[in-house]
Design a protein around this motif. Structure first.
Motif, PDB file in Angstrom:
ATOM      1  N   ASP A 143      12.769   1.370  -0.586  1.00 23.90           N
ATOM      2  CA  ASP A 143      13.011   1.319   0.857  1.00 23.90           C
ATOM      3  C   ASP A 143      12.765   2.659   1.550  1.00 23.90           C
ATOM      4  O   ASP A 143      12.290   2.688   2.681  1.00 23.90           O
ATOM      5  CB  ASP A 143      14.451   0.875   1.143  1.00 23.90           C
ATOM      6  CG  ASP A 143      14.611  -0.623   0.975  1.00 23.90           C
ATOM      7  OD1 ASP A 143      13.576  -1.327   1.035  1.00 23.90           O
ATOM      8  OD2 ASP A 143      15.740  -1.088   0.787  1.00 23.90           O
ATOM      9  N   GLU A 144      13.105   3.733   0.880  1.00 20.34           N
ATOM     10  CA  GLU A 144      12.943   5.054   1.505  1.00 20.34           C
ATOM     11  C   GLU A 144      11.461   5.361   1.752  1.00 20.34           C
ATOM     12  O   GLU A 144      11.103   5.851   2.798  1.00 20.34           O
ATOM     13  CB  GLU A 144      13.567   6.136   0.618  1.00 20.34           C
ATOM     14  CG  GLU A 144      13.434   7.543   1.185  1.00 20.34           C
ATOM     15  CD  GLU A 144      14.071   7.715   2.561  1.00 20.34           C
ATOM     16  OE1 GLU A 144      13.542   8.517   3.333  1.00 20.34           O
ATOM     17  OE2 GLU A 144      15.052   7.025   2.869  1.00 20.34           O
ATOM     18  N   ARG A 145      10.642   5.045   0.782  1.00 18.94           N
ATOM     19  CA  ARG A 145       9.216   5.345   0.942  1.00 18.94           C
ATOM     20  C   ARG A 145       8.470   4.211   1.635  1.00 18.94           C
ATOM     21  O   ARG A 145       7.316   4.367   1.995  1.00 18.94           O
ATOM     22  CB  ARG A 145       8.585   5.619  -0.418  1.00 18.94           C
ATOM     23  CG  ARG A 145       9.061   6.947  -0.992  1.00 18.94           C
ATOM     24  CD  ARG A 145       8.363   7.276  -2.259  1.00 18.94           C
ATOM     25  NE  ARG A 145       8.699   6.274  -3.276  1.00 18.94           N
ATOM     26  CZ  ARG A 145       8.099   6.147  -4.432  1.00 18.94           C
ATOM     27  NH1 ARG A 145       7.128   6.947  -4.759  1.00 18.94           N
ATOM     28  NH2 ARG A 145       8.474   5.234  -5.297  1.00 18.94           N
ATOM     29  N   ARG A 146       9.122   3.070   1.829  1.00 23.16           N
ATOM     30  CA  ARG A 146       8.465   1.935   2.469  1.00 23.16           C
ATOM     31  C   ARG A 146       8.290   2.167   3.965  1.00 23.16           C
ATOM     32  O   ARG A 146       7.434   1.576   4.586  1.00 23.16           O
ATOM     33  CB  ARG A 146       9.275   0.667   2.250  1.00 23.16           C
ATOM     34  CG  ARG A 146       8.532  -0.555   2.775  1.00 23.16           C
ATOM     35  CD  ARG A 146       9.250  -1.813   2.529  1.00 23.16           C
ATOM     36  NE  ARG A 146       9.360  -2.029   1.087  1.00 23.16           N
ATOM     37  CZ  ARG A 146      10.094  -2.955   0.533  1.00 23.16           C
ATOM     38  NH1 ARG A 146      10.793  -3.758   1.283  1.00 23.16           N
ATOM     39  NH2 ARG A 146      10.172  -3.091  -0.766  1.00 23.16           N
ATOM     40  N   ARG A 147       9.074   3.035   4.511  1.00 27.77           N
ATOM     41  CA  ARG A 147       8.958   3.292   5.939  1.00 27.77           C
ATOM     42  C   ARG A 147       7.622   3.976   6.204  1.00 27.77           C
ATOM     43  O   ARG A 147       7.262   4.942   5.552  1.00 27.77           O
ATOM     44  CB  ARG A 147      10.105   4.172   6.410  1.00 27.77           C
ATOM     45  CG  ARG A 147      11.416   3.435   6.335  1.00 27.77           C
ATOM     46  CD  ARG A 147      12.455   4.103   7.169  1.00 27.77           C
ATOM     47  NE  ARG A 147      13.658   3.278   7.124  1.00 27.77           N
ATOM     48  CZ  ARG A 147      14.837   3.711   6.782  1.00 27.77           C
ATOM     49  NH1 ARG A 147      15.005   4.972   6.467  1.00 27.77           N
ATOM     50  NH2 ARG A 147      15.859   2.904   6.784  1.00 27.77           N
ATOM     51  N   LEU A 148       6.935   3.447   7.164  1.00 33.35           N
ATOM     52  CA  LEU A 148       5.627   3.985   7.506  1.00 33.35           C
ATOM     53  C   LEU A 148       5.830   5.084   8.532  1.00 33.35           C
ATOM     54  O   LEU A 148       6.441   4.878   9.573  1.00 33.35           O
ATOM     55  CB  LEU A 148       4.743   2.874   8.082  1.00 33.35           C
ATOM     56  CG  LEU A 148       3.288   3.185   8.333  1.00 33.35           C
ATOM     57  CD1 LEU A 148       2.605   3.618   7.035  1.00 33.35           C
ATOM     58  CD2 LEU A 148       2.583   1.978   8.900  1.00 33.35           C
ATOM     59  N   THR A 201      10.513  -1.575   8.840  1.00 31.64           N
ATOM     60  CA  THR A 201       9.786  -2.315   7.813  1.00 31.64           C
ATOM     61  C   THR A 201       8.913  -3.401   8.431  1.00 31.64           C
ATOM     62  O   THR A 201       7.756  -3.578   8.043  1.00 31.64           O
ATOM     63  CB  THR A 201      10.779  -2.940   6.813  1.00 31.64           C
ATOM     64  OG1 THR A 201      11.607  -1.913   6.317  1.00 31.64           O
ATOM     65  CG2 THR A 201      10.059  -3.620   5.683  1.00 31.64           C
ATOM     66  N   ALA A 202       9.466  -4.118   9.405  1.00 37.63           N
ATOM     67  CA  ALA A 202       8.703  -5.184  10.063  1.00 37.63           C
ATOM     68  C   ALA A 202       7.518  -4.604  10.829  1.00 37.63           C
ATOM     69  O   ALA A 202       6.409  -5.147  10.796  1.00 37.63           O
ATOM     70  CB  ALA A 202       9.602  -5.977  11.007  1.00 37.63           C
ATOM     71  N   ALA A 203       7.753  -3.490  11.519  1.00 31.09           N
ATOM     72  CA  ALA A 203       6.662  -2.856  12.270  1.00 31.09           C
ATOM     73  C   ALA A 203       5.610  -2.310  11.311  1.00 31.09           C
ATOM     74  O   ALA A 203       4.405  -2.404  11.572  1.00 31.09           O
ATOM     75  CB  ALA A 203       7.203  -1.738  13.153  1.00 31.09           C
ATOM     76  N   GLY A 204       6.045  -1.756  10.179  1.00 31.39           N
ATOM     77  CA  GLY A 204       5.098  -1.256   9.189  1.00 31.39           C
ATOM     78  C   GLY A 204       4.248  -2.374   8.632  1.00 31.39           C
ATOM     79  O   GLY A 204       3.044  -2.226   8.421  1.00 31.39           O
ATOM     80  N   TRP A 243      -0.150  -3.272   8.919  1.00 30.20           N
ATOM     81  CA  TRP A 243      -1.137  -3.730   7.939  1.00 30.20           C
ATOM     82  C   TRP A 243      -1.858  -4.973   8.439  1.00 30.20           C
ATOM     83  O   TRP A 243      -3.066  -5.148   8.217  1.00 30.20           O
ATOM     84  CB  TRP A 243      -0.494  -3.994   6.579  1.00 30.20           C
ATOM     85  CG  TRP A 243       0.070  -2.744   5.980  1.00 30.20           C
ATOM     86  CD1 TRP A 243       1.368  -2.459   5.729  1.00 30.20           C
ATOM     87  CD2 TRP A 243      -0.666  -1.582   5.578  1.00 30.20           C
ATOM     88  NE1 TRP A 243       1.501  -1.209   5.201  1.00 30.20           N
ATOM     89  CE2 TRP A 243       0.255  -0.638   5.095  1.00 30.20           C
ATOM     90  CE3 TRP A 243      -2.006  -1.229   5.589  1.00 30.20           C
ATOM     91  CZ2 TRP A 243      -0.101   0.614   4.629  1.00 30.20           C
ATOM     92  CZ3 TRP A 243      -2.371   0.010   5.120  1.00 30.20           C
ATOM     93  CH2 TRP A 243      -1.431   0.923   4.644  1.00 30.20           C
ATOM     94  N   ASP A 244      -1.102  -5.843   9.120  1.00 30.36           N
ATOM     95  CA  ASP A 244      -1.749  -7.034   9.700  1.00 30.36           C
ATOM     96  C   ASP A 244      -2.761  -6.636  10.773  1.00 30.36           C
ATOM     97  O   ASP A 244      -3.872  -7.179  10.827  1.00 30.36           O
ATOM     98  CB  ASP A 244      -0.700  -7.966  10.313  1.00 30.36           C
ATOM     99  CG  ASP A 244       0.203  -8.591   9.263  1.00 30.36           C
ATOM    100  OD1 ASP A 244      -0.217  -8.655   8.086  1.00 30.36           O
ATOM    101  OD2 ASP A 244       1.320  -9.013   9.627  1.00 30.36           O
ATOM    102  N   ILE A 245      -2.365  -5.687  11.605  1.00 34.28           N
ATOM    103  CA  ILE A 245      -3.261  -5.221  12.659  1.00 34.28           C
ATOM    104  C   ILE A 245      -4.493  -4.564  12.041  1.00 34.28           C
ATOM    105  O   ILE A 245      -5.623  -4.802  12.456  1.00 34.28           O
ATOM    106  CB  ILE A 245      -2.536  -4.242  13.604  1.00 34.28           C
ATOM    107  CG1 ILE A 245      -1.468  -5.000  14.402  1.00 34.28           C
ATOM    108  CG2 ILE A 245      -3.519  -3.544  14.540  1.00 34.28           C
ATOM    109  CD1 ILE A 245      -0.525  -4.111  15.172  1.00 34.28           C
ATOM    110  N   ARG A 246      -4.255  -3.744  11.006  1.00 35.88           N
ATOM    111  CA  ARG A 246      -5.369  -3.080  10.333  1.00 35.88           C
ATOM    112  C   ARG A 246      -6.323  -4.117   9.728  1.00 35.88           C
ATOM    113  O   ARG A 246      -7.546  -4.005   9.834  1.00 35.88           O
ATOM    114  CB  ARG A 246      -4.856  -2.139   9.244  1.00 35.88           C
ATOM    115  CG  ARG A 246      -5.945  -1.368   8.547  1.00 35.88           C
ATOM    116  CD  ARG A 246      -5.358  -0.410   7.489  1.00 35.88           C
ATOM    117  NE  ARG A 246      -6.367   0.446   6.912  1.00 35.88           N
ATOM    118  CZ  ARG A 246      -7.098   0.140   5.844  1.00 35.88           C
ATOM    119  NH1 ARG A 246      -6.934  -1.021   5.246  1.00 35.88           N
ATOM    120  NH2 ARG A 246      -8.004   0.973   5.383  1.00 35.88           N
TER     121      ARG A 246
END
Length: 177
Positions: free
Chosen positions: A106-111, A143-146, A150-153
């Protein structure tokens, strides 16, 4: 009797002249008909030759157009194949990055995104309050925004690949004209 004989000779001479004129007219008629027949035969032959030449020229044009169309179809098929491969590769790379991102804790999952604020924005932000972002500040996304990033990318990669494909397709079609 001499008068009657003179009249008979005159009548016979007139009849002979009339017969000769009639015979000359028939001969002239036949000669003209034969001459016109030859001219018509020559015209028919020339017309048939012209039709044959026109048909051969049209057939050559059609063969050329078919060859050009087949070459264009081959180029477009190759373009389609390479574009599909590029898009598949880009989507695979995006999926790989998404998997890497979701596999971490979780800590590194934040974009985190580094934000550089333009000077005009910094002045407006400074005037509105003390919670403004400075130059080269990091912003942390949820997390949801991150995941949405990826979806936007992925959508951007797909759209760019489709646009490049359509541009190449239009160039190929234009070159094939």
């Amino acid at each position: 009797m001499t008068v009657w004989l003179k009249q008979y000779k005159l009548f016979a001479t007139g009849a002979a002249v009339l017969v000769l004129m009639l015979l000359a007219a028939v001969v002239a008629w036949e000669w003209q008909a034969n001459n016109y027949g030859k001219q018509l035969a020559e015209q028919r032959t020339e017309w048939a030759d012209q039709l044959r030449l026109t048909a051969e020229a049209n057939a050559e044009v059609i063969r050329k157009q078919q060859t050009d169309r087949l070459e264009l179809e081959a180029r477009l098929a190759a373009l389609d194949t390479t574009s599909t491969e590029k898009l598949t590769h880009a989507q695979t790379e995006n999926d790989r990055l998404r998997s890497e991102y979701s596999a971490v804790d979780d800590e590194r999952r934040r974009l985190r995104i580094e934000v550089r604020v333009a000077r005009a924005d910094a002045i407006v932000s400074a005037a509105t309050g003390s919670s403004s972002l400075g130059d080269a500040t990091s912003v942390e996304l949820s997390t949801a925004a991150g995941s949405a990033v990826w979806d936007i990318r992925g959508g951007m990669i797909s759209d760019r690949a489709k646009l490049e494909y359509l541009q190449e397709w239009a160039r190929a079609v234009r070159a094939g004209e």
